[in-house]
Design an enzyme around this catalytic site. Structure first.
Site, PDB file in Angstrom:
ATOM      1  N   HIS A 143       0.810  -1.220   0.000  1.00 44.85           N
ATOM      2  CA  HIS A 143       0.000   0.000   0.000  1.00 44.85           C
ATOM      3  C   HIS A 143       0.844   1.271   0.000  1.00 44.85           C
ATOM      4  O   HIS A 143       0.401   2.306  -0.491  1.00 44.85           O
ATOM      5  CB  HIS A 143      -0.958   0.004   1.191  1.00 44.85           C
ATOM      6  CG  HIS A 143      -2.188  -0.813   0.945  1.00 44.85           C
ATOM      7  ND1 HIS A 143      -3.388  -0.274   0.559  1.00 44.85           N
ATOM      8  CD2 HIS A 143      -2.386  -2.150   0.992  1.00 44.85           C
ATOM      9  CE1 HIS A 143      -4.277  -1.233   0.392  1.00 44.85           C
ATOM     10  NE2 HIS A 143      -3.694  -2.381   0.652  1.00 44.85           N
ATOM     11  N   PRO A 190      -2.746  -1.268  -7.772  1.00 45.89           N
ATOM     12  CA  PRO A 190      -3.533  -2.299  -8.468  1.00 45.89           C
ATOM     13  C   PRO A 190      -4.693  -2.765  -7.580  1.00 45.89           C
ATOM     14  O   PRO A 190      -4.568  -2.840  -6.366  1.00 45.89           O
ATOM     15  CB  PRO A 190      -2.515  -3.429  -8.683  1.00 45.89           C
ATOM     16  CG  PRO A 190      -1.180  -2.767  -8.598  1.00 45.89           C
ATOM     17  CD  PRO A 190      -1.349  -1.654  -7.613  1.00 45.89           C
TER      18      PRO A 190
END
Length: 341
Positions: free
Chosen positions: A69, A165
């Site tokens: 992240h 993503p």
């Protein structure tokens, strides 16, 4: 001939850029960056990870997820850890950070490092190294990683969607986003092997169960999923989730690949990975060989953690990981004013 000249001049340019960086006192990322300024740094982090993991097993999943992240969004600069301010929204508050937790344990590690070497070791390096040591705690490989990252001063919440993503995207989009960071197809397949540990909240799964069950799911697995996720619209705050790998849920291993080949992948991306012609050969290879999975996973984690870092004089070394220094200084001043008689 022209192309050879171009190649030579490009090579010279990159060498001169490297030389300039070094002459500016910026060695970039290097192995054991803190060997002189804080020789105990990596050992302290490792020790803290061991202690915290003993007490709270699920911290290791959080540390591993933090790498993805933080580092996948423009730069590996611990921008993920910054709290919201009046001017900026924290990345932790975005939809894409749903389920991220255990940040307080990173603060614990930072405090332990600060006691030894105040204002020397960045939160970005602590985030990366705690992820690396978390991988080991989960039975994964030890990955030698470079250090020397510095901390960003603002959250990157406005570009999270653009760079990170998503499990509902097409496999092409996932491959493209990781490809832009220099991670190739086997590397992407290996990184998704992180779904071999931890759990997925029902919020992320129900579209595969309601109103109709996704026919691609293994029927023997559907029963378990419906039992764990009985509500078509689950409460995001409820503790409703399915373990990513029922066989070895606490172990980072290649069981994930066997599961997805058996149509037991929980997320759309897991299913696509096992069925897309570009990725399936690597899934099969990793299902057969844990060594191959670990080798590709280690390589991909190293590339991800080196994504566009701030080094040299860029960024800062935060005093506390959830607040940029100027805000931290301001908060301290406010506290002093409040304490005056």
């Amino acid at each position: 001939m022209g192309s050879l000249c171009l190649l030579l001049s490009l090579t010279l340019l990159s060498f001169s850029a490297m030389a300039m960086a070094e002459s500016n006192g910026d060695p970039g990322l290097v192995m054991n960056f803190y060997k002189d300024s804080c020789p105990q740094a990596e050992d302290i982090i490792k020790e803290q990870v061991k202690l915290l993991y003993k007490r709270h097993k699920n911290t290791a999943f959080s540390w591993l997820r933090n790498i993805f992240h933080d580092c996948a969004v423009q730069s590996c600069d611990a921008s993920l850890l910054l709290d919201s301010t009046r001017r900026s929204l924290s990345e932790k508050e975005t939809d894409r950070s749903f389920g991220l937790r255990n940040f307080r344990y990173l603060d614990t590690i930072k405090e332990a490092v600060e006691r030894e070497c105040p204002e020397v070791v960045s939160c970005a390096d602590i985030l990366v190294l705690s992820g690396r040591d978390g991988i080991v705690a989960l039975g994964g490989p030890y990955i030698p990683l470079k250090t020397g990252r510095r901390d960003g001063r603002r959250p990157r919440s406005d570009v999270v969607e653009q760079y990170l993503p998503d499990h509902n995207e097409s496999i092409s989009a996932v491959l493209d986003k990781f490809g832009a960071m220099g991670i190739d197809t086997p590397g992407v397949v290996a990184l998704l092997g992180a779904h071999s540990v931890g759990r997925t909240h029902c919020v992320k799964l129900v579209h595969r169960l309601y109103p109709e069950v996704d026919p691609a799911l293994n029927p023997s697995h559907v029963e378990h999923m419906l039992h764990k996720c009985p509500d078509p619209i689950p409460d995001p705050k409820a503790v409703q989730y399915v373990r990513n790998d029922r066989g070895t849920p606490m172990k980072l291993d290649n069981n994930y690949y066997r599961n997805i080949l058996d149509n037991k992948g929980l997320l759309i991306v897991d299913h696509q990975l096992a069925n897309d012609a570009r990725t399936k050969p690597y899934v099969k290879k990793m299902a057969k060989s844990q060594d191959y999975f670990f080798k590709e996973f280690s390589r991909a984690i190293a590339i991800l953690t080196e994504n566009n870092p701030l080094t040299g004089s860029k960024g800062e070394i935060r005093k506390v990981c959830n607040v940029a220094n100027k805000h931290h200084h301001h908060l301290e001043q406010v506290e002093e004013v409040v304490e005056l008689p």
